[in-house]
Design a protein around this motif. Structure first.
Motif, PDB file in Angstrom:
ATOM      1  N   ALA A  37       0.989  -1.184   0.059  1.00  0.00           N
ATOM      2  CA  ALA A  37      -0.001   0.019   0.022  1.00  0.00           C
ATOM      3  C   ALA A  37       0.937   1.396   0.020  1.00  0.00           C
ATOM      4  O   ALA A  37       0.485   2.283  -0.377  1.00  0.00           O
ATOM      5  N   GLU A  38       2.079   1.216   0.240  1.00  0.00           N
ATOM      6  CA  GLU A  38       3.054   2.366   0.131  1.00  0.00           C
ATOM      7  C   GLU A  38       4.202   1.832  -0.613  1.00  0.00           C
ATOM      8  O   GLU A  38       4.843   0.755  -0.551  1.00  0.00           O
ATOM      9  N   ALA A  39       4.653   2.917  -1.464  1.00  0.00           N
ATOM     10  CA  ALA A  39       5.800   2.437  -2.395  1.00  0.00           C
ATOM     11  C   ALA A  39       6.296   3.778  -2.932  1.00  0.00           C
ATOM     12  O   ALA A  39       5.522   4.889  -3.062  1.00  0.00           O
ATOM     13  N   ALA A  40       7.622   3.856  -3.277  1.00  0.00           N
ATOM     14  CA  ALA A  40       8.149   5.185  -3.715  1.00  0.00           C
ATOM     15  C   ALA A  40       8.209   4.841  -5.332  1.00  0.00           C
ATOM     16  O   ALA A  40       7.613   3.977  -5.829  1.00  0.00           O
ATOM     17  N   ALA A  41       8.100   6.353  -5.905  1.00  0.00           N
ATOM     18  CA  ALA A  41       8.373   6.203  -7.448  1.00  0.00           C
ATOM     19  C   ALA A  41       9.386   5.297  -8.054  1.00  0.00           C
ATOM     20  O   ALA A  41      10.438   5.373  -7.386  1.00  0.00           O
ATOM     21  N   GLY A  42       8.881   4.424  -9.004  1.00  0.00           N
ATOM     22  CA  GLY A  42       9.730   3.440  -9.816  1.00  0.00           C
ATOM     23  C   GLY A  42       9.477   2.377  -9.269  1.00  0.00           C
ATOM     24  O   GLY A  42      10.289   1.418  -9.612  1.00  0.00           O
ATOM     25  N   ALA A  43       9.173   2.082  -7.966  1.00  0.00           N
ATOM     26  CA  ALA A  43       8.935   0.667  -7.578  1.00  0.00           C
ATOM     27  C   ALA A  43       7.938  -0.184  -8.075  1.00  0.00           C
ATOM     28  O   ALA A  43       6.965   0.501  -8.619  1.00  0.00           O
ATOM     29  N   GLU A  44       7.922  -1.500  -8.035  1.00  0.00           N
ATOM     30  CA  GLU A  44       6.755  -2.191  -8.611  1.00  0.00           C
ATOM     31  C   GLU A  44       5.565  -2.558  -7.642  1.00  0.00           C
ATOM     32  O   GLU A  44       6.115  -2.797  -6.279  1.00  0.00           O
ATOM     33  N   VAL A  45       4.540  -2.316  -8.020  1.00  0.00           N
ATOM     34  CA  VAL A  45       3.499  -2.865  -7.230  1.00  0.00           C
ATOM     35  C   VAL A  45       2.455  -3.636  -7.748  1.00  0.00           C
ATOM     36  O   VAL A  45       2.309  -3.602  -8.931  1.00  0.00           O
ATOM     37  N   SER A  46       1.440  -4.319  -6.774  1.00  0.00           N
ATOM     38  CA  SER A  46       0.434  -5.396  -7.616  1.00  0.00           C
ATOM     39  C   SER A  46      -0.661  -4.796  -7.399  1.00  0.00           C
ATOM     40  O   SER A  46      -0.941  -4.078  -6.589  1.00  0.00           O
ATOM     41  N   VAL A  47      -1.688  -4.515  -8.345  1.00  0.00           N
ATOM     42  CA  VAL A  47      -3.010  -3.858  -8.530  1.00  0.00           C
ATOM     43  C   VAL A  47      -4.042  -5.309  -8.610  1.00  0.00           C
ATOM     44  O   VAL A  47      -4.070  -5.638  -9.641  1.00  0.00           O
ATOM     45  N   ARG A  48      -4.661  -5.674  -7.512  1.00  0.00           N
ATOM     46  CA  ARG A  48      -5.726  -6.742  -7.718  1.00  0.00           C
ATOM     47  C   ARG A  48      -6.988  -6.119  -8.040  1.00  0.00           C
ATOM     48  O   ARG A  48      -7.487  -5.299  -7.223  1.00  0.00           O
ATOM     49  N   THR A  49      -7.879  -6.802  -9.020  1.00  0.00           N
ATOM     50  CA  THR A  49      -9.179  -6.463  -9.229  1.00  0.00           C
ATOM     51  C   THR A  49      -9.371  -7.898 -10.190  1.00  0.00           C
ATOM     52  O   THR A  49      -8.858  -8.374 -10.665  1.00  0.00           O
ATOM     53  N   GLU A  50     -10.830  -7.734 -10.646  1.00  0.00           N
ATOM     54  CA  GLU A  50     -11.247  -8.746 -11.407  1.00  0.00           C
ATOM     55  C   GLU A  50     -12.332  -8.094 -12.481  1.00  0.00           C
ATOM     56  O   GLU A  50     -13.021  -7.433 -11.845  1.00  0.00           O
ATOM     57  N   PRO A  51     -12.604  -8.865 -13.607  1.00  0.00           N
ATOM     58  CA  PRO A  51     -11.727  -9.802 -14.135  1.00  0.00           C
ATOM     59  C   PRO A  51     -10.714  -9.009 -14.951  1.00  0.00           C
ATOM     60  O   PRO A  51     -10.709  -7.984 -15.315  1.00  0.00           O
ATOM     61  N   GLY A 119       2.548  11.340  -1.104  1.00  0.00           N
ATOM     62  CA  GLY A 119       1.091  11.578  -0.763  1.00  0.00           C
ATOM     63  C   GLY A 119       0.332  10.216  -0.846  1.00  0.00           C
ATOM     64  O   GLY A 119       0.736   9.352  -1.688  1.00  0.00           O
ATOM     65  N   ALA A 120      -0.972  10.492  -0.816  1.00  0.00           N
ATOM     66  CA  ALA A 120      -1.804   9.487  -1.056  1.00  0.00           C
ATOM     67  C   ALA A 120      -2.537   9.812  -2.531  1.00  0.00           C
ATOM     68  O   ALA A 120      -2.753  10.788  -2.776  1.00  0.00           O
ATOM     69  N   TRP A 121      -2.674   8.709  -3.155  1.00  0.00           N
ATOM     70  CA  TRP A 121      -3.107   8.835  -4.633  1.00  0.00           C
ATOM     71  C   TRP A 121      -4.194   8.027  -4.923  1.00  0.00           C
ATOM     72  O   TRP A 121      -4.132   6.795  -4.390  1.00  0.00           O
ATOM     73  N   SER A 136      -6.214   3.023  -3.588  1.00  0.00           N
ATOM     74  CA  SER A 136      -5.445   4.106  -3.196  1.00  0.00           C
ATOM     75  C   SER A 136      -3.927   3.505  -2.885  1.00  0.00           C
ATOM     76  O   SER A 136      -3.754   2.266  -2.627  1.00  0.00           O
ATOM     77  N   LEU A 137      -3.007   4.508  -3.288  1.00  0.00           N
ATOM     78  CA  LEU A 137      -1.581   4.238  -3.178  1.00  0.00           C
ATOM     79  C   LEU A 137      -0.946   5.316  -2.259  1.00  0.00           C
ATOM     80  O   LEU A 137      -1.187   6.369  -2.844  1.00  0.00           O
ATOM     81  N   SER A 138      -0.149   4.983  -1.121  1.00  0.00           N
ATOM     82  CA  SER A 138       0.550   6.098  -0.485  1.00  0.00           C
ATOM     83  C   SER A 138       1.995   6.057  -1.140  1.00  0.00           C
ATOM     84  O   SER A 138       2.835   5.095  -0.997  1.00  0.00           O
TER      85      SER A 138
END
Length: 162
Positions: A37-51, A119-121, A136-138
């Protein structure tokens, strides 16, 4: 004769333009879950939803910026897909009788956090099936490794004393 062909072609084209669809296959995707839920610019994150469908028809917006998609995961979804197809269910939402087959299905996109201020986006996902918002992502400041708190034990860079 040539004029008749053009008029016929224009009539066909106009007919295609004025037809409207009465049904929609688009759906409201569940709220995207971002991990971590928190990451710096340039980091990889996973975004889950479906389908999920494929990367080329998907977009993840973090704030106002479209994030670069680096991967798509649809893990243990074959049985769910087959059950929904056999039952004649719509791709979006639950399908009576397929709950057990769909319980283990995990779908997510891997994205690179765009260059945004800390910040929160808000996070939203759009794809072939529909769109989902409310995630959201911080974004946190990147750790530059600089010593900003003064001298510390073992840190001699910049010291002028012997």
């Amino acid at each position: 004769m040539m004029m008749g062909i053009w008029v016929g072609a224009l009539s066909l084209m106009a007919g295609c333009v004025t037809e409207t669809s009465t049904g929609s296959t688009r759906c409201q995707l569940p709220t995207p879950i971002v991990e971590p839920a928190e990451a710096a610019a340039g980091a990889e994150v996973s975004v889950r939803t479906e389908p999920m469908s494929v990367t080329w028809d998907s977009a993840v917006l973090i704030g106002p910026i479209r994030a670069e998609i680096t991967g798509l995961l649809r893990e243990e979804c074959d049985a769910c897909d087959a059950c929904k197809e056999a039952a004649g269910c719509f791709t979006c939402g639950d399908c009576e009788g397929c709950e057990a087959d769909c319980a283990s299905c995990v779908q997510s996109l891997t994205v690179i956090v765009p260059d945004l201020p800390a910040g929160a986006w808000p996070v939203s996902v759009l794809n072939h099936y529909g769109e989902g918002a409310g995630g959201s992502l911080s974004v946190i400041a990147a750790d530059t490794g600089a010593d900003t708190a003064g001298d510390t034990a073992g840190d001699t860079a910049g010291d002028t004393a012997p």
